[in-house]
Design a protein around this motif. Structure first.
Motif, PDB file in Angstrom:
ATOM      1  N   GLN A  64       0.835  -1.203   0.000  1.00 41.70           N
ATOM      2  CA  GLN A  64       0.000   0.000   0.000  1.00 41.70           C
ATOM      3  C   GLN A  64       0.870   1.253   0.000  1.00 41.70           C
ATOM      4  N   LEU A  65       1.912   1.249   0.828  1.00 35.74           N
ATOM      5  CA  LEU A  65       2.822   2.401   0.860  1.00 35.74           C
ATOM      6  C   LEU A  65       3.485   2.627  -0.491  1.00 35.74           C
ATOM      7  N   ASP A  66       3.954   1.552  -1.100  1.00 37.47           N
ATOM      8  CA  ASP A  66       4.635   1.647  -2.390  1.00 37.47           C
ATOM      9  C   ASP A  66       3.693   2.158  -3.481  1.00 37.47           C
ATOM     10  N   LEU A  67       2.490   1.626  -3.504  1.00 38.05           N
ATOM     11  CA  LEU A  67       1.515   2.042  -4.517  1.00 38.05           C
ATOM     12  C   LEU A  67       1.171   3.520  -4.362  1.00 38.05           C
ATOM     13  N   GLU A  68       0.984   3.946  -3.130  1.00 36.25           N
ATOM     14  CA  GLU A  68       0.685   5.358  -2.883  1.00 36.25           C
ATOM     15  C   GLU A  68       1.845   6.254  -3.331  1.00 36.25           C
ATOM     16  N   GLU A  69       3.047   5.838  -3.015  1.00 36.61           N
ATOM     17  CA  GLU A  69       4.229   6.615  -3.413  1.00 36.61           C
ATOM     18  C   GLU A  69       4.333   6.736  -4.937  1.00 36.61           C
ATOM     19  N   LYS A  70       3.997   5.655  -5.642  1.00 32.56           N
ATOM     20  CA  LYS A  70       4.053   5.673  -7.107  1.00 32.56           C
ATOM     21  C   LYS A  70       2.967   6.557  -7.717  1.00 32.56           C
ATOM     22  N   MET A  71       1.812   6.637  -7.058  1.00 29.78           N
ATOM     23  CA  MET A  71       0.698   7.413  -7.596  1.00 29.78           C
ATOM     24  C   MET A  71       0.803   8.901  -7.259  1.00 29.78           C
ATOM     25  N   LEU A  72       1.476   9.228  -6.187  1.00 22.88           N
ATOM     26  CA  LEU A  72       1.533  10.609  -5.705  1.00 22.88           C
ATOM     27  C   LEU A  72       1.989  11.607  -6.772  1.00 22.88           C
ATOM     28  N   PRO A  73       3.045  11.333  -7.531  1.00 17.72           N
ATOM     29  CA  PRO A  73       3.472  12.318  -8.541  1.00 17.72           C
ATOM     30  C   PRO A  73       2.460  12.530  -9.675  1.00 17.72           C
ATOM     31  N   GLN A  74       1.517  11.597  -9.830  1.00 20.23           N
ATOM     32  CA  GLN A  74       0.510  11.727 -10.882  1.00 20.23           C
ATOM     33  C   GLN A  74      -0.692  12.561 -10.452  1.00 20.23           C
ATOM     34  N   ALA A  75      -0.759  12.882  -9.162  1.00 23.01           N
ATOM     35  CA  ALA A  75      -1.908  13.603  -8.624  1.00 23.01           C
ATOM     36  C   ALA A  75      -1.901  15.063  -9.050  1.00 23.01           C
ATOM     37  N   SER A  76      -3.084  15.597  -9.148  1.00 25.69           N
ATOM     38  CA  SER A  76      -3.280  17.002  -9.477  1.00 25.69           C
ATOM     39  C   SER A  76      -3.908  17.698  -8.276  1.00 25.69           C
ATOM     40  N   LYS A  77      -3.086  18.212  -7.405  1.00 24.61           N
ATOM     41  CA  LYS A  77      -3.475  18.934  -6.186  1.00 24.61           C
ATOM     42  C   LYS A  77      -4.020  18.031  -5.079  1.00 24.61           C
ATOM     43  N   ILE A  78      -4.770  17.004  -5.449  1.00 24.47           N
ATOM     44  CA  ILE A  78      -5.374  16.093  -4.468  1.00 24.47           C
ATOM     45  C   ILE A  78      -5.042  14.664  -4.877  1.00 24.47           C
ATOM     46  N   LEU A  79      -4.707  13.844  -3.891  1.00 23.31           N
ATOM     47  CA  LEU A  79      -4.553  12.410  -4.112  1.00 23.31           C
ATOM     48  C   LEU A  79      -5.631  11.720  -3.294  1.00 23.31           C
ATOM     49  N   ILE A  80      -6.473  10.957  -3.968  1.00 24.96           N
ATOM     50  CA  ILE A  80      -7.527  10.199  -3.300  1.00 24.96           C
ATOM     51  C   ILE A  80      -6.979   8.799  -3.029  1.00 24.96           C
ATOM     52  N   CYS A  81      -7.079   8.365  -1.785  1.00 27.09           N
ATOM     53  CA  CYS A  81      -6.557   7.060  -1.385  1.00 27.09           C
ATOM     54  C   CYS A  81      -7.704   6.150  -0.973  1.00 27.09           C
ATOM     55  N   ASP A  82      -7.891   5.078  -1.723  1.00 24.29           N
ATOM     56  CA  ASP A  82      -8.896   4.072  -1.408  1.00 24.29           C
ATOM     57  C   ASP A  82      -8.358   3.248  -0.248  1.00 24.29           C
ATOM     58  N   THR A  83      -8.687   3.653   0.923  1.00 24.23           N
ATOM     59  CA  THR A  83      -8.275   3.107   2.212  1.00 24.23           C
ATOM     60  C   THR A  83      -6.836   3.493   2.517  1.00 24.23           C
ATOM     61  N   THR A  84      -6.380   3.107   3.677  1.00 23.16           N
ATOM     62  CA  THR A  84      -5.014   3.364   4.124  1.00 23.16           C
ATOM     63  C   THR A  84      -4.534   2.121   4.842  1.00 23.16           C
TER      64      THR A  84
END
Length: 180
Positions: A64-84
């Protein structure tokens, strides 16, 4: 791990099983023209051929941490996280009576700006990866407890269909208006 892109606001969509977290995450990502981080545990558990182990919980935490880290640079002002990975704590405590130490260590450091806690007022939908239809109230109480222990800013989102989405957007808009 703190947010490496401090201008990105991280919004977590959390709650017990069958409360519409993935659907809500996709909806909000589309509404706010950004990306969302899917729940790593779902992908992971779909591949398991035996019951989930304590080590699997640790693996899902890192995934989960790795996936979030990979998606973060693709976010536009907000990153929506399906659970934590709070989910890992809740499930580990329930299934194994303990939480992996790496999860406990990371909880206070890996924060989200705002949480939407999805209420259990939606009908239960059977799914091979869902196990506890009769424990939804119990898990809802645990989510409140865990979020309060983190002093997290969160709002409970209830209602069905479009009403639920509208309440979520209103809560996020309200949060965003207060953060500048």
């Amino acid at each position: 791990m703190s947010n490496p892109l401090p201008n990105i606001i991280k919004i977590a969509i959390v709650g017990p099983e069958s409360t519409g977290k993935s659907t809500m995450s996709a909806y909000l990502a589309k509404h706010y023209h950004t990306v969302w981080v899917p729940e790593f545990a779902r992908q992971y558990c779909e591949k398991l051929t035996s019951p989930c182990t304590y080590q699997d919980e640790v693996n899902m935490f890192y995934g989960q941490l790795d996936l979030e880290e990979k998606m973060l640079p693709q976010a536009s002002k907000i990153l929506i996280c399906d659970t934590t990975f709070i989910t890992i704590k809740i499930w580990s405590d329930h299934l194994f009576g303990k939480t992996p130490p790496e999860v406990l260590d990371e909880l206070p450091r890996h924060t989200y700006d705002f949480y939407l806690l999805l209420d259990i007022d939606m009908p239960w939908v059977d799914d091979p990866l869902r196990d506890f239809p009769t424990l939804r109230s119990h898990f809802m109480q645990l989510w409140h407890k865990e979020l309060q222990a983190l002093n997290a800013r969160y709002v409970v989102i209830s209602g069905l269909e479009q009403q639920r989405y509208d309440k979520a957007v209103a809560a996020v808009d309200n949060f965003l208006s207060k953060t500048g």
